[in-house]
Motif scaffolding. Structure first.
Motif, PDB file in Angstrom:
ATOM      1  N   UNK A  97       8.475   7.494  -5.790  1.00  0.00           N
ATOM      2  CA  UNK A  97       8.162   6.084  -5.542  1.00  0.00           C
ATOM      3  C   UNK A  97       7.178   5.548  -6.586  1.00  0.00           C
ATOM      4  N   UNK A  98       6.217   6.379  -6.983  1.00  0.00           N
ATOM      5  CA  UNK A  98       5.259   5.920  -8.005  1.00  0.00           C
ATOM      6  C   UNK A  98       6.001   5.526  -9.284  1.00  0.00           C
ATOM      7  N   UNK A  99       6.985   6.348  -9.677  1.00  0.00           N
ATOM      8  CA  UNK A  99       7.750   6.053 -10.903  1.00  0.00           C
ATOM      9  C   UNK A  99       8.456   4.699 -10.759  1.00  0.00           C
ATOM     10  N   UNK A 120      14.832   1.620  -2.262  1.00  0.00           N
ATOM     11  CA  UNK A 120      15.834   0.598  -1.901  1.00  0.00           C
ATOM     12  C   UNK A 120      15.108  -0.668  -1.407  1.00  0.00           C
ATOM     13  N   UNK A 121      14.055  -0.469  -0.635  1.00  0.00           N
ATOM     14  CA  UNK A 121      13.280  -1.593  -0.098  1.00  0.00           C
ATOM     15  C   UNK A 121      12.612  -2.363  -1.246  1.00  0.00           C
ATOM     16  N   UNK A 122      12.003  -1.623  -2.177  1.00  0.00           N
ATOM     17  CA  UNK A 122      11.351  -2.291  -3.316  1.00  0.00           C
ATOM     18  C   UNK A 122      12.370  -3.094  -4.114  1.00  0.00           C
ATOM     19  N   UNK A 123      13.562  -2.501  -4.308  1.00  0.00           N
ATOM     20  CA  UNK A 123      14.605  -3.196  -5.082  1.00  0.00           C
ATOM     21  C   UNK A 123      14.997  -4.510  -4.408  1.00  0.00           C
ATOM     22  N   UNK A 124      14.975  -4.500  -3.082  1.00  0.00           N
ATOM     23  CA  UNK A 124      15.379  -5.687  -2.314  1.00  0.00           C
ATOM     24  C   UNK A 124      14.262  -6.712  -2.214  1.00  0.00           C
ATOM     25  N   UNK A 125      13.060  -6.253  -1.877  1.00  0.00           N
ATOM     26  CA  UNK A 125      11.965  -7.168  -1.548  1.00  0.00           C
ATOM     27  C   UNK A 125      10.998  -7.420  -2.699  1.00  0.00           C
ATOM     28  N   UNK A 126      10.958  -6.501  -3.666  1.00  0.00           N
ATOM     29  CA  UNK A 126      10.031  -6.663  -4.798  1.00  0.00           C
ATOM     30  C   UNK A 126      10.769  -6.306  -6.086  1.00  0.00           C
ATOM     31  N   UNK A 127      11.846  -7.018  -6.390  1.00  0.00           N
ATOM     32  CA  UNK A 127      12.669  -6.623  -7.540  1.00  0.00           C
ATOM     33  C   UNK A 127      11.948  -6.836  -8.869  1.00  0.00           C
ATOM     34  N   UNK A 128      12.390  -6.083  -9.869  1.00  0.00           N
ATOM     35  CA  UNK A 128      11.828  -6.191 -11.212  1.00  0.00           C
ATOM     36  C   UNK A 128      12.915  -5.948 -12.227  1.00  0.00           C
ATOM     37  N   UNK A 129      12.494  -5.654 -13.476  1.00  0.00           N
ATOM     38  CA  UNK A 129      13.503  -5.534 -14.541  1.00  0.00           C
ATOM     39  C   UNK A 129      14.411  -4.313 -14.338  1.00  0.00           C
ATOM     40  N   UNK A 130      13.889  -3.246 -13.744  1.00  0.00           N
ATOM     41  CA  UNK A 130      14.755  -2.091 -13.434  1.00  0.00           C
ATOM     42  C   UNK A 130      15.305  -2.298 -12.029  1.00  0.00           C
ATOM     43  N   UNK A 134       4.140  -3.784   7.393  1.00  0.00           N
ATOM     44  CA  UNK A 134       5.423  -3.169   7.766  1.00  0.00           C
ATOM     45  C   UNK A 134       5.567  -1.795   7.093  1.00  0.00           C
ATOM     46  N   UNK A 135       5.656  -0.727   7.887  1.00  0.00           N
ATOM     47  CA  UNK A 135       5.807   0.591   7.264  1.00  0.00           C
ATOM     48  C   UNK A 135       7.252   0.870   6.849  1.00  0.00           C
ATOM     49  N   UNK A 136       7.395   1.538   5.724  1.00  0.00           N
ATOM     50  CA  UNK A 136       8.715   1.964   5.248  1.00  0.00           C
ATOM     51  C   UNK A 136       8.594   3.445   4.899  1.00  0.00           C
ATOM     52  N   UNK A 137       9.489   4.263   5.482  1.00  0.00           N
ATOM     53  CA  UNK A 137       9.433   5.713   5.292  1.00  0.00           C
ATOM     54  C   UNK A 137      10.596   6.188   4.423  1.00  0.00           C
ATOM     55  N   UNK A 138      10.451   7.375   3.882  1.00  0.00           N
ATOM     56  CA  UNK A 138      11.473   8.076   3.098  1.00  0.00           C
ATOM     57  C   UNK A 138      11.587   7.455   1.694  1.00  0.00           C
ATOM     58  N   UNK A 139      11.346   8.324   0.696  1.00  0.00           N
ATOM     59  CA  UNK A 139      11.242   7.848  -0.683  1.00  0.00           C
ATOM     60  C   UNK A 139      12.462   7.034  -1.137  1.00  0.00           C
ATOM     61  N   UNK A 140      13.652   7.519  -0.812  1.00  0.00           N
ATOM     62  CA  UNK A 140      14.849   6.782  -1.239  1.00  0.00           C
ATOM     63  C   UNK A 140      14.866   5.376  -0.632  1.00  0.00           C
ATOM     64  N   UNK A 141      14.541   5.317   0.653  1.00  0.00           N
ATOM     65  CA  UNK A 141      14.591   4.022   1.351  1.00  0.00           C
ATOM     66  C   UNK A 141      13.479   3.103   0.847  1.00  0.00           C
ATOM     67  N   UNK A 142      12.337   3.699   0.494  1.00  0.00           N
ATOM     68  CA  UNK A 142      11.249   2.883  -0.062  1.00  0.00           C
ATOM     69  C   UNK A 142      11.708   2.235  -1.368  1.00  0.00           C
ATOM     70  N   UNK A 198       0.863  -1.182   0.000  1.00  0.00           N
ATOM     71  CA  UNK A 198       0.000   0.000   0.000  1.00  0.00           C
ATOM     72  C   UNK A 198       0.896   1.227   0.000  1.00  0.00           C
ATOM     73  N   UNK A 199       0.530   2.228  -0.785  1.00  0.00           N
ATOM     74  CA  UNK A 199       1.305   3.474  -0.794  1.00  0.00           C
ATOM     75  C   UNK A 199       0.396   4.620  -0.389  1.00  0.00           C
ATOM     76  N   UNK A 200       0.716   5.241   0.751  1.00  0.00           N
ATOM     77  CA  UNK A 200       0.013   6.452   1.185  1.00  0.00           C
ATOM     78  C   UNK A 200       0.686   7.621   0.462  1.00  0.00           C
TER      79      UNK A 200
END
Ligand SMILES: N[C@@H](CCC(=O)N[C@@H](CS)C(=O)NCC(=O)O)C(=O)O
Length: 218
Positions: free
Chosen positions: A17-19, A71-81, A61-69, A4-6
């Motif tokens: 983060x949307x990008x 980094x988190x997506x890259x680690x936990x929900x990786x994709x082609x980029x 689990x909340x994740x704050x700060x766009x950069x860290x979000x 979920x993204x607030x």
């Protein structure tokens, strides 16, 4: 998986983060933060008393700060980029450029925009003048950096997610001089990227709220 993204579609840090989510077609639920969505705002305030957006929630689990979000997506929900290169030396440059866009483009841009939202007797002309000087200095430095670069650091990644909203609104708040052709060309490349175009289009209905007056372009 339940992401979920607030966020709000007009916010540059939310674009960041949307990008990243759009780049990898990562499924998520958009939780709108706006006065006409009081339940979302109350839930967000419980999760993050600082009330800054975006805030990601991954299975509770909340994740704050766009950069860290990102980094988190890259680690936990990786994709082609990948967003951050595997090579730690290359990753240093990406993270450095990301900080530069946040601290020396977004922060002065927010200062100028935020000041325009204040009552006239609460304004801070000196702070706004300093913000304009900082933006001008950053544009000049960035123009040299972007001379031979397509994206801010290597392949499209974290920094470009950051730069898209930062340069989009910075140019509205303090126009990028035509002399900085490399910065203007980079901004145009970003805006032509489908993930960024989507964020820009989703934000269009909110342009009348831009306190300095949205220019009739982009
Ligand atoms: N350091 C934060 C900055 C986020 C930020 O400034 N978000 C703005 C919207 S673009 C916000 O939440 N503004 C609401 C407020 O300041 O209360 C990040 O990187 O996520």
């Amino acid at each position: 998986m339940s992401l979920e993204l607030f966020a709000h579609p007009f916010s540059s840090y939310c674009w960041k983060v949307l990008i990243a989510l759009y780049e990898n077609d990562t499924p998520f639920t958009f939780r709108m933060l706006a006065p006409d969505h009081p339940e979302e705002s109350a839930e967000h305030a419980r999760i993050w008393p600082l009330r800054r957006m975006p805030t990601l929630v991954d299975d509770g689990r909340p994740v704050f700060e766009a950069t860290i979000i990102i980094e988190y997506l890259a680690l936990r929900h990786p994709g082609r980029v990948r967003f951050v290169p595997a090579d730690p030396r290359e990753a240093i440059d990406v993270r450095m450029m990301d900080r530069i866009f946040d601290n020396y483009v977004s922060t002065p841009m927010q200062k100028i925009v935020g000041d325009a939202l204040r009552r006239p007797d609460e304004r801070d002309p000196r702070g706004v003048a300093d913000a304009r000087t900082l933006l001008e200095t950053t544009y000049r430095w960035l123009d040299g950096m972007m001379k031979d670069r397509e994206w801010a650091s290597g392949a499209f990644g974290l920094t470009d997610c950051s730069a898209a909203g930062a340069l989009f609104y910075a140019d509205w708040a303090h126009a990028i001089d035509p002399a900085f052709a490399n910065v203007r060309a980079y901004r145009a490349r970003l805006l032509a990227r489908p993930s960024v175009t989507r964020a820009v289009d989703e934000a269009r209905p909110y342009r009348p709220f831009f306190p300095l007056g949205a220019p009739d372009r982009d």
